[in-house]
Design an enzyme around this catalytic site. Sequence first.
Site, short mmCIF file in Angstrom:
data_model
loop_
_atom_site.label_atom_id
_atom_site.label_comp_id
_atom_site.label_asym_id
_atom_site.label_seq_id
_atom_site.Cartn_x
_atom_site.Cartn_y
_atom_site.Cartn_z
N HIS A 162 0.83 -1.22 0.00
CA HIS A 162 0.00 0.00 0.00
C HIS A 162 0.86 1.26 0.00
O HIS A 162 0.42 2.32 0.46
CB HIS A 162 -0.95 0.04 1.20
CG HIS A 162 -1.72 -1.23 1.39
ND1 HIS A 162 -2.95 -1.45 0.83
CD2 HIS A 162 -1.39 -2.38 2.06
CE1 HIS A 162 -3.37 -2.68 1.16
NE2 HIS A 162 -2.44 -3.25 1.89
N SER A 283 14.55 21.47 -17.19
CA SER A 283 13.32 22.23 -17.39
C SER A 283 13.66 23.50 -18.15
O SER A 283 14.78 24.02 -18.03
CB SER A 283 12.71 22.56 -16.03
OG SER A 283 11.97 23.75 -16.09
N LYS A 289 16.10 21.90 -12.03
CA LYS A 289 15.46 20.60 -12.25
C LYS A 289 16.32 19.55 -12.93
O LYS A 289 17.11 19.85 -13.81
CB LYS A 289 14.21 20.80 -13.11
CG LYS A 289 13.08 21.45 -12.36
CD LYS A 289 12.42 20.48 -11.41
CE LYS A 289 10.97 20.33 -11.81
NZ LYS A 289 10.41 19.10 -11.43
N GLU A 296 9.21 8.33 -17.51
CA GLU A 296 7.82 8.69 -17.86
C GLU A 296 7.50 8.21 -19.28
O GLU A 296 6.39 7.76 -19.56
CB GLU A 296 7.64 10.20 -17.71
CG GLU A 296 7.73 10.61 -16.23
CD GLU A 296 8.16 12.06 -16.00
OE1 GLU A 296 7.99 12.89 -16.91
OE2 GLU A 296 8.68 12.35 -14.91
#
Length: 462
Positions: A162, A283, A289, A296
Site C-alpha cells: 500500500h 526544465s 530541475k 515517464e
Amino acid sequence: MAKNKNNQAIWGARIKKSTSMAFQRIGSSIDLDKRLYKEDINVSKVHAEMLFKQKIISFKIKNKIIFGLEKIEREIRNNKFQFNEKYEDIHMNIEKRLFQIIGEDAGYLHTARSRNDQVITDFKIWIKSATHEINSKLNVIIKNTLKIAEKNVSTIMPGFTHLKNAQAVSFAHYLLVYVEMFSRDKKRFYNNLENLDENPLGVAAISGTSFNIDRDYTTKKLGFKKPTNNSIDTISDRDFVLDFLYSVSVCSMHISRIAEELIIWNSDAYNLIFLSDKIVTGSSIMPQKKNPDVLEYLRGKSGSAYGNLFSMLTILKGLPLSYFKDLQDDKEIVFKANETIINCLTILNEFIKNFSPNRKQMLNLANIGYITATDLADYLVKKHSMSFREAYKKTANVVNLAEKKKKNLSELSIEELKMVEPKLTEDVLMIFDLKNSVKSKKSYGGTSFENVKKMIRKYKKM
Ligand code: ARG
C-alpha cells in the site's frame, strides 16, 4: 493472359481500368511490408525449389527464378530497388520486378500459392526473428540488473505494501523481482513460437491446391515444425499476431510498473535513488530541475502497447472466414508494437546502467514505520509459545506505546517493553535490528542475504 507490362497491375487482363489513385495510396501497404522483403524472397525461393522437386516447373525455369530473386534481394539491400505503391505490397512489387529481370518465366512462380498464404508465411518468420531480438534485449536487461543486485545484497530498504513501509528487505531482493518479471516475459515470448510453428505455405488462396506440392519439404526448409492443418483456417488465423501483441503488452506493463516505482523513488519526497546526468532532462524555466523523463516515456508507452493489442482484437472480432483486406493492418500494428518495445527495452537498459541506490536514505526510511513489528510477533510465538494472534495483539500494544513515546521500536528500553509483556527479556532487543530481521527470512524465496546470494548465482547460471 495477363501481360506484365511494367506499368500494368498483375490483374490487368481482368480489371481494365487502373485503381483510383485515392485507393491506390491508401490500400497500398508497400511502405510497411517492404520490411518483409528478406522473408518474402526466401519463401519464394523455397517455393520454387519445391515446385521443381515436384516436377511442376522445369530446372531451367527454377534457376531463372532463383537468379532473379537473388538479384532483387541485392537490389533491395543496396537501396537500388524502386518500390511502387501501384503494386500494393511487397509480394507484387517483387513479382513485378521478377518479370522485368527474367521475363515471362516469372509467371511460373505463383503456381500453387497465393498472396494469402505467402503473407502469413513471411509474417510468421518475421515475428519469429523479432521475438528472438526482444528476448536478447531482455537478457541484457536481466544481466545488468543482476550486476546491481550483486552489489546490493546487504543494502537494506523498506519493502512496501500500500506504499506504506511494511518489512525490511534487501534491495537486491527487490531488484530480483524485475529479473523474475522479465524471465516470465521471455518464456511467454518463447511459448508463442511453439504455437506459431506451423507452416502456412501451400494452402494457397483458401482451399489448398490441385498441384502435387510437398508441404513437408517447404516446412522443413523454412524451419517450421509442421504444415498447418486446415487451408481456410490458415489464411484467416491471426492468433499468432495476438499472442505477440499480448506478450508485448505484458512486457510493457512490467516496464511501466518498474518505471512508476522508480519515478516515486526518485521524487524529492522519497529520494531513494540517484540518477546519472545521462538519464535526466532539464526544465525550460526551472534551472534546478533534473527530471526522470525517460521513466515517464517508459510508463506512458504501455498505453500504445495495449492500444495495439486492442486494435488487432477489434479487427478480428466478428470477421467471417477467411481472408479480408482488414487483415492487412496486422503488419502496421505489429511493426509499431515491435519498434516501441525495442525502444523501451533499450531505454530501460540505459536506465539500469545509470542509476544507483541512495543506501543511506533507504536505511533511514526503513527505520520509519515500525517495520520490525512482525519480527517481534514471530519472536513471541517462538520464544514464549504464544499463538500468533496473541503475539500480534501484544506487538500492536508495543507499537502503540512506541508511537505514544515518539520512539522507534529499537529505542524502547527493556523496562518499557516489560510494561506490555512482563515475560520479555533483554534478547528481545536484537529483534528490532533491521539486519537481523532481513537475515531471519530464510524460507525459500525470502529476502535473507544468503537466499538472495543463492538466487543471484542461480540466475547467473541460467
Ligand atoms: N498485402 C496483403 C496483406 O497483407 C497480402 C494478401 C493479399 N491478399 C488478397 N487477397 N488481397 O493482407
